[in-house]
Motif scaffolding. Structure first.
Motif, PDB file in Angstrom:
ATOM      1  N   TRP A  41     -24.949   5.079 -10.456  1.00 21.21           N
ATOM      2  CA  TRP A  41     -25.160   5.168  -9.003  1.00 21.21           C
ATOM      3  C   TRP A  41     -24.097   4.369  -8.241  1.00 21.21           C
ATOM      4  CZ3 TRP A  41     -29.387   5.929 -12.156  1.00 21.21           C
ATOM      5  CH2 TRP A  41     -30.272   6.959 -11.788  1.00 21.21           C
ATOM      6  N   SER A  42     -23.698   3.219  -8.804  1.00 21.88           N
ATOM      7  CA  SER A  42     -22.687   2.407  -8.125  1.00 21.88           C
ATOM      8  C   SER A  42     -21.833   1.656  -9.145  1.00 21.88           C
ATOM      9  CB  SER A  42     -23.351   1.394  -7.183  1.00 21.88           C
ATOM     10  OG  SER A  42     -22.351   0.551  -6.633  1.00 21.88           O
ATOM     11  N   ALA A  43     -20.521   1.807  -9.010  1.00 21.63           N
ATOM     12  CA  ALA A  43     -19.609   1.075  -9.900  1.00 21.63           C
ATOM     13  C   ALA A  43     -19.379  -0.342  -9.388  1.00 21.63           C
ATOM     14  CB  ALA A  43     -18.283   1.822 -10.005  1.00 21.63           C
ATOM     15  N   ASP A  44     -19.843  -0.620  -8.147  1.00 16.82           N
ATOM     16  CA  ASP A  44     -19.690  -1.970  -7.576  1.00 16.82           C
ATOM     17  C   ASP A  44     -20.895  -2.804  -8.009  1.00 16.82           C
ATOM     18  OD1 ASP A  44     -19.219  -4.221  -6.145  1.00 16.82           O
ATOM     19  OD2 ASP A  44     -19.092  -3.248  -4.185  1.00 16.82           O
ATOM     20  N   LEU A  45     -20.875  -3.192  -9.290  1.00 16.02           N
ATOM     21  CA  LEU A  45     -22.076  -3.725  -9.928  1.00 16.02           C
ATOM     22  C   LEU A  45     -21.775  -5.051 -10.613  1.00 16.02           C
ATOM     23  CD1 LEU A  45     -24.973  -2.725 -10.688  1.00 16.02           C
ATOM     24  CD2 LEU A  45     -23.979  -1.787 -12.763  1.00 16.02           C
ATOM     25  N   VAL A  46     -22.714  -6.008 -10.508  1.00 13.58           N
ATOM     26  CA  VAL A  46     -22.619  -7.235 -11.310  1.00 13.58           C
ATOM     27  C   VAL A  46     -23.926  -7.387 -12.089  1.00 13.58           C
ATOM     28  CG1 VAL A  46     -21.073  -8.420  -9.686  1.00 13.58           C
ATOM     29  CG2 VAL A  46     -23.542  -8.740  -9.482  1.00 13.58           C
ATOM     30  N   LEU A  47     -23.824  -7.983 -13.274  1.00 15.62           N
ATOM     31  CA  LEU A  47     -25.030  -8.290 -14.058  1.00 15.62           C
ATOM     32  C   LEU A  47     -25.294  -9.785 -13.944  1.00 15.62           C
ATOM     33  CD1 LEU A  47     -27.292  -7.661 -16.101  1.00 15.62           C
ATOM     34  CD2 LEU A  47     -25.611  -7.992 -17.930  1.00 15.62           C
ATOM     35  N   CYS A  48     -26.476 -10.147 -13.441  1.00 12.36           N
ATOM     36  CA  CYS A  48     -26.864 -11.559 -13.325  1.00 12.36           C
ATOM     37  C   CYS A  48     -27.974 -11.817 -14.331  1.00 12.36           C
ATOM     38  CB  CYS A  48     -27.371 -11.866 -11.919  1.00 12.36           C
ATOM     39  SG  CYS A  48     -26.153 -11.489 -10.650  1.00 12.36           S
ATOM     40  N   THR A  49     -27.772 -12.780 -15.215  1.00 19.42           N
ATOM     41  CA  THR A  49     -28.766 -13.006 -16.271  1.00 19.42           C
ATOM     42  C   THR A  49     -29.681 -14.191 -15.946  1.00 19.42           C
ATOM     43  OG1 THR A  49     -27.224 -14.356 -17.528  1.00 19.42           O
ATOM     44  CG2 THR A  49     -27.272 -11.992 -18.026  1.00 19.42           C
ATOM     45  N   HIS A  50     -29.404 -14.889 -14.858  1.00 18.92           N
ATOM     46  CA  HIS A  50     -30.250 -16.002 -14.405  1.00 18.92           C
ATOM     47  C   HIS A  50     -30.512 -16.970 -15.565  1.00 18.92           C
ATOM     48  CE1 HIS A  50     -32.807 -18.074 -11.644  1.00 18.92           C
ATOM     49  NE2 HIS A  50     -33.916 -17.843 -12.317  1.00 18.92           N
ATOM     50  N   GLY A  51     -29.436 -17.458 -16.151  1.00 13.07           N
ATOM     51  CA  GLY A  51     -29.530 -18.337 -17.319  1.00 13.07           C
ATOM     52  C   GLY A  51     -28.970 -17.622 -18.534  1.00 13.07           C
ATOM     53  N   SER A  52     -29.196 -18.230 -19.692  1.00 11.68           N
ATOM     54  CA  SER A  52     -28.627 -17.721 -20.946  1.00 11.68           C
ATOM     55  C   SER A  52     -28.800 -16.206 -21.072  1.00 11.68           C
ATOM     56  CB  SER A  52     -29.319 -18.439 -22.103  1.00 11.68           C
ATOM     57  OG  SER A  52     -29.045 -17.754 -23.282  1.00 11.68           O
ATOM     58  N   SER A  53     -27.696 -15.503 -21.344  1.00 11.29           N
ATOM     59  CA  SER A  53     -27.700 -14.041 -21.211  1.00 11.29           C
ATOM     60  C   SER A  53     -28.303 -13.316 -22.402  1.00 11.29           C
ATOM     61  CB  SER A  53     -26.271 -13.543 -21.027  1.00 11.29           C
ATOM     62  OG  SER A  53     -25.536 -13.778 -22.212  1.00 11.29           O
ATOM     63  N   GLY A  54     -28.210 -13.916 -23.597  1.00  8.86           N
ATOM     64  CA  GLY A  54     -28.666 -13.214 -24.795  1.00  8.86           C
ATOM     65  C   GLY A  54     -27.812 -12.000 -25.107  1.00  8.86           C
ATOM     66  N   LEU A  55     -26.542 -11.992 -24.638  1.00  9.93           N
ATOM     67  CA  LEU A  55     -25.677 -10.825 -24.845  1.00  9.93           C
ATOM     68  C   LEU A  55     -24.832 -11.000 -26.101  1.00  9.93           C
ATOM     69  CD1 LEU A  55     -24.337 -10.221 -21.215  1.00  9.93           C
ATOM     70  CD2 LEU A  55     -26.187  -9.027 -22.393  1.00  9.93           C
ATOM     71  N   SER A  56     -24.693  -9.927 -26.864  1.00 14.77           N
ATOM     72  CA  SER A  56     -23.803  -9.948 -28.026  1.00 14.77           C
ATOM     73  C   SER A  56     -22.367  -9.729 -27.542  1.00 14.77           C
ATOM     74  CB  SER A  56     -24.194  -8.832 -28.994  1.00 14.77           C
ATOM     75  OG  SER A  56     -23.962  -7.585 -28.367  1.00 14.77           O
TER      76      SER A  56
END
Ligand SMILES: Cc1cc2nc3c(=O)[nH]c(=O)nc-3n(C[C@H](O)[C@H](O)[C@H](O)COP(=O)(O)OP(=O)(O)OC[C@H]3O[C@@H](n4cnc5c(N)ncnc54)[C@H](O)[C@@H]3O)c2cc1C
Length: 304
Positions: A166-181
């Motif tokens: 829907w929008s490429a103007d996007l940020v991901l906020c994890t609000h603390g430790s992201s748990g991302l690989s």
């Protein structure tokens, strides 16, 4: 004292419960609908994805539905919380909060779910206005606009990848430790989605319209909306108290909403994963057909 026997007691006066009431009422079934007055999308200004009603206020759809139900003297609607349901021989005993208990041959539980908001101070003021749960419901309004996804781990990444459509103007906020690989991070970077792992201190905006996320460091990210997908829980514990069995995804039921307890049905958000109003209404109608079929079989068996 238990005073009366209905064909079906419907607990829940949202789209699922009211749709079931319409089908059962038109099937000459004596139906009572209990509605505690708390609807999942009550904070939203406009509902979408409901053909014929796209863009109307959620309360308008309910008002219209209730007005149409008033044509049927087979359907009663009560603004009442149901506190318990138990079995009494062949019937169920329904206990409303401030009225006498009553009996029903079958029960449909359409009590919906409650969204657990991310733990950010003041987020309630924006929920349903510019903080949303569902891209299908509200993504169109923010197409190509600056949007944030709030979420951690695989769920956060999944929502970010979806919303990027829907929008490429996007940020991901994890609000603390992201748990991302590392793989998650690489995929997000390839799509040009920045990751903010810092905690959000507060949201800024007015009249429910988000303007910015302010992080604990004082950094500000201007955004028009947040989408999140944290957990949700059932609005009532009635199915559990009736002894219905559960699986990982929720209450166990067949395609018609029949639960593991004979005579107890479920519809709407309380039952399945796809949570849209039109689907809740369809599930209510489908459960109503199954309930009427079961009641017909019962009626014929009693006459033999
Ligand atoms: C902010 C937001 C916006 C949304 N926007 C859209 C959209 O645009 N389009 C869309 O298709 N979907 C949208 N949804 C999803 C939609 O709200 C749900 O799919 C829909 O409301 C499900 O209907 P339901 O009848 O199952 O539950 P609900 O609408 O939540 O109704 C539950 C009913 O059960 C009653 N109840 C609960 N417990 C009891 C009890 N113990 N006794 C008596 N009554 C009880 C409540 O009072 C209520 O009447 C949105 C959701 C959210 C959170």
């Amino acid at each position: 004292m238990v005073t009366d026997v209905y064909d079906t007691a419907i607990i829940g006066g949202g789209p699922a419960g009211l749709s079931a009431a319409l089908v059962l009422g038109r099937s000459l079934r004596r139906v009572i609908v209990f509605d505690s007055g708390r609807y999942r999308n009550e904070r939203s200004c406009a509902l979408h994805c409901f053909l014929g009603h796209d863009g109307i206020a959620p309360h308008e759809l309910l008002d219209l539905s209730r007005a149409q139900l008033r044509r049927y003297d087979t359907v009663e609607c009560k603004r009442e919380l149901v506190t318990s349901i138990s079995r009494d021989g062949e019937n169920f005993v329904i206990c409303p909060d401030s009225e006498l208990p009553l009996r029903a041959r079958t029960v449909l539980v359409a009590t919906g779910v409650v969204d657990e908001l991310p733990p950010i101070v003041g987020i309630e003021a924006f929920f349903g206005r510019s903080v949303h749960v569902c891209p299908y419901c509200d993504g169109w309004e923010y197409r190509n606009a600056p949007v944030a996804v709030l979420g951690r781990g695989a769920k956060g990444v999944g929502l970010a990848r979806m919303l990027h459509h829907w929008s490429a103007d996007l940020v991901l906020c994890t609000h603390g430790s992201s748990g991302l690989s590392q793989d998650d991070r690489d995929k997000l970077r390839q799509r040009g989605i920045p990751i903010h792992e810092e905690k959000v201190a507060r949201l800024e905006g007015r009249d429910g319209q988000l303007e910015a996320l302010v992080f604990e460091s004082g950094d500000v990210v201007n955004r028009k909306a947040i989408f999140f997908n944290t957990d949700q829980h059932p609005r009532s514990a009635l199915l559990e108290s009736l002894g219905c069995t559960y699986q990982a995804h929720g209450v166990e039921c067949d395609e018609d909403g029949a639960t593991s307890v004979p005579g107890v049905y479920v519809a709407g958000d309380a039952s399945r994963d796809v949570q849209l109003i039109i689907i809740a209404a369809a599930e209510g109608a489908r459960a109503a057909l199954a309930i009427n079929t079961a009641l017909l079989q019962d009626d014929y068996a009693q006459r033999l």
